[in-house]
Design a protein around this motif. Structure first.
Motif, short mmCIF file in Angstrom:
data_model
loop_
_atom_site.label_atom_id
_atom_site.label_comp_id
_atom_site.label_asym_id
_atom_site.label_seq_id
_atom_site.Cartn_x
_atom_site.Cartn_y
_atom_site.Cartn_z
N ALA A 75 31.13 59.55 26.74
CA ALA A 75 31.33 58.62 25.67
C ALA A 75 30.22 59.10 24.55
CB ALA A 75 30.92 57.19 26.07
N ILE A 76 28.96 59.33 24.81
CA ILE A 76 28.12 59.87 23.94
C ILE A 76 28.46 61.12 23.35
CG2 ILE A 76 25.52 60.18 23.56
CD1 ILE A 76 24.60 57.96 25.43
N LEU A 77 28.86 61.97 24.01
CA LEU A 77 29.08 63.26 23.42
C LEU A 77 30.40 63.42 22.68
CD1 LEU A 77 28.19 65.72 26.53
CD2 LEU A 77 26.83 65.26 24.66
N GLU A 78 31.20 62.19 22.71
CA GLU A 78 32.23 62.20 22.05
C GLU A 78 32.02 61.24 20.62
OE1 GLU A 78 35.23 60.71 24.44
OE2 GLU A 78 35.45 62.56 25.71
N GLY A 79 30.74 60.96 20.46
CA GLY A 79 30.33 60.17 19.38
C GLY A 79 30.36 58.72 19.51
N GLY A 80 30.73 58.24 20.62
CA GLY A 80 30.91 56.99 20.78
C GLY A 80 29.53 56.17 21.17
N PRO A 81 29.63 54.83 21.34
CA PRO A 81 28.28 54.12 21.85
C PRO A 81 28.13 54.30 23.18
CG PRO A 81 30.18 52.57 21.51
CD PRO A 81 30.65 53.93 21.03
N ALA A 82 26.66 54.24 23.64
CA ALA A 82 26.45 54.25 25.08
C ALA A 82 27.05 52.85 25.55
CB ALA A 82 25.13 54.38 25.41
N SER A 83 27.31 52.98 26.84
CA SER A 83 27.70 51.55 27.35
C SER A 83 26.63 50.83 27.25
CB SER A 83 28.08 51.76 28.88
OG SER A 83 26.77 52.31 29.44
N ASN A 84 26.91 49.37 27.04
CA ASN A 84 26.13 48.35 26.79
C ASN A 84 24.80 48.33 27.82
OD1 ASN A 84 27.52 47.12 24.49
ND2 ASN A 84 28.46 45.76 25.70
N TYR A 85 23.66 48.18 27.18
CA TYR A 85 22.51 47.79 28.29
C TYR A 85 21.59 46.71 27.66
CZ TYR A 85 20.44 51.60 24.64
OH TYR A 85 20.04 51.77 23.70
N VAL A 86 20.94 46.27 28.70
CA VAL A 86 20.06 45.16 28.01
C VAL A 86 18.59 45.77 28.04
CG1 VAL A 86 18.73 43.13 28.92
CG2 VAL A 86 21.37 43.49 29.67
N GLN A 111 8.99 48.78 37.83
CA GLN A 111 9.52 47.34 37.88
C GLN A 111 11.25 47.70 37.94
OE1 GLN A 111 8.05 45.65 34.21
NE2 GLN A 111 6.24 44.88 35.47
N GLY A 112 11.73 49.13 38.08
CA GLY A 112 12.93 49.42 38.06
C GLY A 112 13.67 49.65 36.81
N LEU A 113 12.71 49.59 35.69
CA LEU A 113 13.57 49.89 34.34
C LEU A 113 13.60 51.30 34.31
CD1 LEU A 113 11.82 47.26 32.24
CD2 LEU A 113 13.70 46.98 33.55
N ALA A 114 14.64 51.70 33.25
CA ALA A 114 14.69 52.83 32.83
C ALA A 114 15.03 53.42 31.27
CB ALA A 114 15.91 53.57 33.73
N VAL A 115 14.60 54.55 31.02
CA VAL A 115 14.93 54.67 29.56
C VAL A 115 16.51 54.80 29.35
CG1 VAL A 115 14.44 56.12 27.62
CG2 VAL A 115 12.44 55.76 29.28
N LEU A 116 16.94 54.20 28.58
CA LEU A 116 18.68 54.00 28.41
C LEU A 116 18.96 54.25 26.88
CD1 LEU A 116 19.29 50.98 30.37
CD2 LEU A 116 19.57 53.33 31.09
N GLY A 117 17.80 54.30 26.17
CA GLY A 117 18.16 54.29 24.58
C GLY A 117 17.05 54.67 23.79
N PHE A 118 17.19 55.35 22.75
CA PHE A 118 16.19 55.78 21.79
C PHE A 118 16.54 55.47 20.38
CE2 PHE A 118 13.37 58.78 19.69
CZ PHE A 118 12.15 58.51 20.14
N VAL A 119 15.64 55.00 19.69
CA VAL A 119 16.01 54.71 18.27
C VAL A 119 14.86 55.15 17.34
CG1 VAL A 119 17.82 52.99 18.49
CG2 VAL A 119 15.38 52.33 18.17
N ARG A 120 15.20 55.26 16.03
CA ARG A 120 14.17 55.63 15.03
C ARG A 120 14.23 54.83 13.75
NH1 ARG A 120 16.05 61.65 13.59
NH2 ARG A 120 17.95 60.29 13.73
N ASP A 121 12.92 54.28 13.47
CA ASP A 121 12.99 53.14 12.59
C ASP A 121 12.82 53.57 11.06
OD1 ASP A 121 10.32 53.55 12.22
OD2 ASP A 121 9.68 51.92 13.14
#
Ligand SMILES: CC(C)(COP(=O)(O)OP(=O)(O)OC[C@H]1O[C@@H](n2cnc3c(N)ncnc32)[C@H](O)[C@@H]1OP(=O)(O)O)[C@@H](O)C(=O)NCCC(=O)NCCS
Length: 273
Positions: free
Chosen positions: A180-191, A232-242
Motif C-alpha cells: 500500500a505504501i509503495l503504491e502511494g496509499g496510506p499505511a494501515s491504521n495504527y495507534v 513494552q511491545g511498541l514498534a516504530v510504525l510511522g515517521f513524520v516531519r513537522d
C-alpha cells in the motif's frame, strides 16, 4: 536516464568501493572491499548499481549509486528462512533527492521477491531524519530493535563521532502495508502511543564543537525512550516531519498484520542483531 542493474565485473565492484569512500569518507579500516561486494553477489546477496546512461560510458564511471545486501538466515521454531540484510545504500550527492535511493530499494525488493525472498532488514541511524523518512514513511519498514553503539567507533563523517546507535528496519516485502505504501496509499491504521522527536538542528550540533554535547544528549535520551518503548511491545510504525523540519517517530502496538511481518524474527538470534 538512470539504469538500475546488478553490478558486473571487478571494475564495477571497485566503483562501488570508490563511491562508498566518497559518500561516507571512511578511512581504510572501515571500507568494505571489492572482494566483499563480489562474494555478496555470488552467495545470494545483491550488489546493485545505478548508472547514469547519459555519462560517457555505461560502465563503472557512470555509477552514481549502489545498494549492497548480504544473504542471511532466520532460525527458530520454524523452517530456516532466507532473508537479505541490506548493508549499504549510497547515492552520489549530485543525484540525491530525485527518488534514486527509493528506486534502489525497490529494485532490491523486486529482485528479492523474484527469488522468493520475502524479508529484508538493514540498520539505520535514528538521528538521520532523511533516512528515517525514507525507510519508514516512503518504504513502509517498521522497527522494534535498538542496537547500542552497534559498529563501535566509526570513521564515517556522517556519524560525527557519536556512538553508532542503530535501529533495525524490517521490511516485509510483500506485506499489504508495504504494498500500500509503495503504491502511494496510506499505511494501515495504527495507534500512536509514543512519539520520539529528532530536532532538525541535530546535523549542525553533531558537526559543531560547541554543540556536540547537545547532539549526544539527544541520542542518549532517545536511546532510553526507544529501549523503553520496545520493551513494552511498541514498534516504530510511522515517521513524520513537522514544519520546522524536526523528525518524529510514531510508535504503537503491533497489529496482527504487523505481527505477521515479524514472524521471521528469530528467537535465537544474537542479542546484537
Ligand atoms: C540515503 C540516500 C541513499 C538517499 O538517496 P536519495 O536518492 O536522496 O533518496 P530519495 O530521493 O529516494 O529519497 C529521499 C527522501 O528524503 C527526503 N529528504 C531530503 N532531505 C531531507 C532532510 N534533511 N530531512 C528529511 N527528509 C529529507 C526527500 O524529500 C525524499 O523524500 P520524498 O521522496 O518523500 O520527497 C542518500 O541520501 C545517501 O547516499 N546518503 C548517505 C549515505 C547513507 O546515509 N545511506 C543510508 C544508510 S546505509
Amino acid at each position: 536516464m538512470i539504469e538500475l542493474r546488478a553490478c558486473q565485473g571487478h571494475d564495477e565492484m571497485e566503483a562501488c568501493v570508490r563511491l562508498q569512500i566518497e559518500v561516507w569518507g571512511y578511512d581504510p579500516s572501515d571500507v568494505i572491499p571489492r572482494k566483499a561486494f563480489l562474494v555478496a553477489q555470488v552467495i545470494g546477496g545483491q550488489a546493485i548499481g545505478a548508472f547514469d546512461t547519459e555519462l560517457s560510458s555505461n560502465g563503472p564511471e557512470a555509477m552514481v549509486g549502489f545498494a549492497l545486501s548480504l544473504p542471511g538466515v532466520k532460525t527458530g521454531n520454524f523452517e530456516p528462512r532466507a532473508y537479505l540484510h541490506s548493508h549499504m545504500l549510497a547515492v552520489r550527492e549530485a543525484y540525491r533527492n530525485r527518488g534514486l535511493g527509493a528506486r534502489l530499494k525497490q529494485e532490491q525488493r523486486r529482485e528479492a521477491l523474484a527469488r522468493g525472498i520475502r524479508h529484508m532488514e538493514w540498520t539505520f541511524d535514528p538521528l538521520q531524519i532523511k533516512n528515517a523518512h525514507l525507510n519508514i514513511h516512503r518504504l513502509g519498514a517498521i522497527a522494534c530493535r535498538y542496537l547500542v553503539d552497534f559498529y563501535g567507533v566509526s570513521s564515517s563523517r556522517l556519524q560525527g563521532g557519536l556512538p553508532t546507535d542503530r535501529l533495525v528496519a524490517e521490511w516485509r516485502l510483500d506485506s499489504p502495508r508495504v504494498q500500500a505504501i509503495l503504491e502511494g496509499g496510506p499505511a494501515s491504521n495504527y495507534v500512536i502511543e509514543e512519539q520520539i522527536l529528532v530536532p532538525a538542528s541535530i546535523y549542525q550540533w553533531k558537526a559543531s564543537e560547541a554543540d556536540w554535547d547537545r547532539a549526544l544528549d539527544v541520542q542518549l535520551e532517545n536511546r532510553r525512550k526507544f529501549q523503553q518503548a520496545f520493551s513494552q511491545g511498541l514498534a516504530v510504525l510511522g515517521f513524520v516531519r513537522d514544519a520546522e523540519g524536526n523528525g518524529i517517530f510514531e510508535l504503537g502496538p503491533l497489529t496482527h498484520l504487523d505481527l505477521d511481518e515479524l514472524q521471521t524474527k528469530s528467537p535465537n538470534e544474537s542479542p546484537r542483531l
